[in-house]
Design a protein around this motif. Structure first.
Motif, mmCIF file in Angstrom:
data_model
loop_
_atom_site.group_PDB
_atom_site.id
_atom_site.type_symbol
_atom_site.label_atom_id
_atom_site.label_comp_id
_atom_site.label_asym_id
_atom_site.label_seq_id
_atom_site.Cartn_x
_atom_site.Cartn_y
_atom_site.Cartn_z
ATOM 1 N N THR A 163 54.646 42.924 11.496
ATOM 2 C CA THR A 163 54.337 41.582 12.006
ATOM 3 C C THR A 163 52.829 41.444 12.172
ATOM 4 O OG1 THR A 163 54.523 42.189 14.337
ATOM 5 C CG2 THR A 163 56.534 41.411 13.260
ATOM 6 N N GLN B 49 49.754 39.001 14.250
ATOM 7 C CA GLN B 49 49.384 37.940 15.190
ATOM 8 C C GLN B 49 47.960 37.506 14.907
ATOM 9 O OE1 GLN B 49 51.419 39.657 19.189
ATOM 10 N NE2 GLN B 49 50.534 37.636 19.421
ATOM 11 N N PHE C 130 44.786 35.328 16.810
ATOM 12 C CA PHE C 130 44.304 34.845 18.114
ATOM 13 C C PHE C 130 42.953 34.169 17.925
ATOM 14 C CE2 PHE C 130 47.239 37.328 20.727
ATOM 15 C CZ PHE C 130 47.506 38.443 19.944
ATOM 16 N N LEU D 166 42.068 35.139 25.152
ATOM 17 C CA LEU D 166 42.723 35.201 23.848
ATOM 18 C C LEU D 166 43.845 34.162 23.819
ATOM 19 C CD1 LEU D 166 43.018 39.016 23.141
ATOM 20 C CD2 LEU D 166 41.890 37.355 21.690
ATOM 21 N N ASN E 69 46.925 32.555 21.743
ATOM 22 C CA ASN E 69 47.846 32.868 20.639
ATOM 23 C C ASN E 69 47.883 31.706 19.653
ATOM 24 O OD1 ASN E 69 48.484 34.770 22.700
ATOM 25 N ND2 ASN E 69 50.451 35.122 21.705
ATOM 26 N N PHE F 53 49.289 32.329 16.021
ATOM 27 C CA PHE F 53 50.491 32.556 15.219
ATOM 28 C C PHE F 53 51.036 33.957 15.471
ATOM 29 C CE2 PHE F 53 50.622 28.826 12.650
ATOM 30 C CZ PHE F 53 49.307 28.448 12.416
ATOM 31 N N TYR F 54 52.367 34.057 15.395
ATOM 32 C CA TYR F 54 53.064 35.330 15.378
ATOM 33 C C TYR F 54 53.948 35.287 14.128
ATOM 34 C CZ TYR F 54 56.356 38.992 16.719
ATOM 35 O OH TYR F 54 57.140 40.115 16.743
ATOM 36 N N PHE G 11 40.742 36.621 15.713
ATOM 37 C CA PHE G 11 41.204 37.987 15.497
ATOM 38 C C PHE G 11 42.583 37.977 14.860
ATOM 39 C CE2 PHE G 11 38.086 40.598 17.530
ATOM 40 C CZ PHE G 11 37.558 39.840 18.558
ATOM 41 N N GLU H 182 51.084 44.782 13.641
ATOM 42 C CA GLU H 182 51.989 45.749 14.259
ATOM 43 C C GLU H 182 52.631 46.543 13.131
ATOM 44 O OE1 GLU H 182 55.528 44.138 15.795
ATOM 45 O OE2 GLU H 182 56.282 46.083 16.429
ATOM 46 N N ASN I 216 57.453 48.472 13.766
ATOM 47 C CA ASN I 216 58.213 48.073 14.959
ATOM 48 C C ASN I 216 57.891 48.915 16.191
ATOM 49 O OD1 ASN I 216 59.588 45.939 13.775
ATOM 50 N ND2 ASN I 216 61.145 47.308 12.944
ATOM 51 N N GLY J 266 55.462 48.073 18.328
ATOM 52 C CA GLY J 266 54.876 47.206 19.346
ATOM 53 C C GLY J 266 53.390 47.391 19.497
ATOM 54 N N LYS J 267 52.805 48.384 18.827
ATOM 55 C CA LYS J 267 51.377 48.658 18.973
ATOM 56 C C LYS J 267 50.600 47.794 17.986
ATOM 57 C CE LYS J 267 50.485 53.132 19.108
ATOM 58 N NZ LYS J 267 50.610 54.590 18.847
ATOM 59 N N LEU J 268 49.684 46.979 18.530
ATOM 60 C CA LEU J 268 48.859 46.124 17.683
ATOM 61 C C LEU J 268 47.560 46.837 17.325
ATOM 62 C CD1 LEU J 268 49.061 42.546 19.284
ATOM 63 C CD2 LEU J 268 50.135 43.356 17.170
ATOM 64 N N PHE K 279 43.910 45.802 15.864
ATOM 65 C CA PHE K 279 43.096 44.609 15.703
ATOM 66 C C PHE K 279 42.009 44.811 14.651
ATOM 67 C CE2 PHE K 279 43.901 41.478 19.107
ATOM 68 C CZ PHE K 279 44.880 42.143 19.812
#
Lengths: 115, 109
Positions: free
Chosen positions: B31, B33, B35, B43, B45, B47-48, B86, B90, B93, B95-97, B99
């Motif tokens: 995924t 994101q 920002f 920051l 949001n 788009f996700y 930015f 991820e 899966n 959960g760690k983004l 950047f």
């Protein structure tokens, strides 16, 4: 809707000092995160927690401790502040970890200056 | 960072014009994101994304997981669009983004 609050907004410390930053969210999200942002750079993950009392290391965990006291709060401790350090620490939360409900929402940040 | 590369690093646009920002990934992103960081540092949001395209007003974003990139298109740029954009990916899966280092956008009248 919900909100993430971080305290304090500004933190000035001395070299070698132990400093604690706090984060609260009222989204009822499961997962919470701590990131560090240096000037002109992107965010880097320090610690995250997928549920109360859980703790997972990110890429930048050395020099930090964290604690997920309850579902709504996640605190970060700088174990020994480094002289002339300046950074912004951002807290985030997401409904779940991974998958379609992992969108992260961020707090306003704590600006750290070490004298 | 190296795993997520954003381009350009800085961009100046005339009000009313269009442009595109890009992120290339060297990690297997599941995924993405986007920002906007405003001058106060918050920051916002935008788009996700799972692989595909989303549109919101003057903004449109695409995530192509097979070719490992994402784009953010800005149409009819306004002064309030100024700030640092930015992207974050991820992987797996977790959960760690991760950047990118951001694109600093300045919209001029």
């Amino acid at each position: 809707g919900g909100i993430i609050t971080q305290t304090p907004k500004f933190l000035i410390g001395q070299e070698g000092q132990k400093l604690t930053l706090k984060c609260q969210q009222n989204f009822n999200h499961d997962t919470m995160y701590w990131y560090r942002q240096d000037s002109g750079k992107g965010l880097r993950l320090i610690y995250y927690s997928i549920t109360e009392n859980d703790l997972q290391k990110g890429d930048l965990s050395e020099g930090y401790d964290a604690s997920r006291e309850k579902k709504s709060s996640f605190s970060l401790t700088v174990t020994s502040a480094q002289k002339n350090e300046m950074a912004v620490f951002l807290c985030a939360s997401s409904p779940l970890t991974g998958g379609a409900r992992a969108e992260q929402f961020f707090g306003p940040g704590t600006r750290l200056t070490v004298l | 960072g190296d795993k997520v590369k954003q381009s350009p690093s800085a961009l100046s646009l005339q009000e009313g014009t269009n442009s595109a920002l890009r992120c290339n990934f060297s990690i297997a992103a599941t995924t993405v994101q986007w920002f906007l960081q405003n001058p106060r540092g918050s920051l916002i949001n935008l788009f996700y994304l799972v692989p595909g395209t989303k549109e919101n007003g003057r903004l449109k974003s695409t995530f192509n997981s097979k070719e490992s990139y994402s784009t953010l298109h800005i149409r009819d740029a306004q002064l309030e669009d100024s700030g640092t954009y930015f992207c974050a990916a991820e992987g797996g899966n977790t959960g760690k983004l991760t950047f990118g280092d951001g694109t600093v956008l300045t919209v001029k009248p």
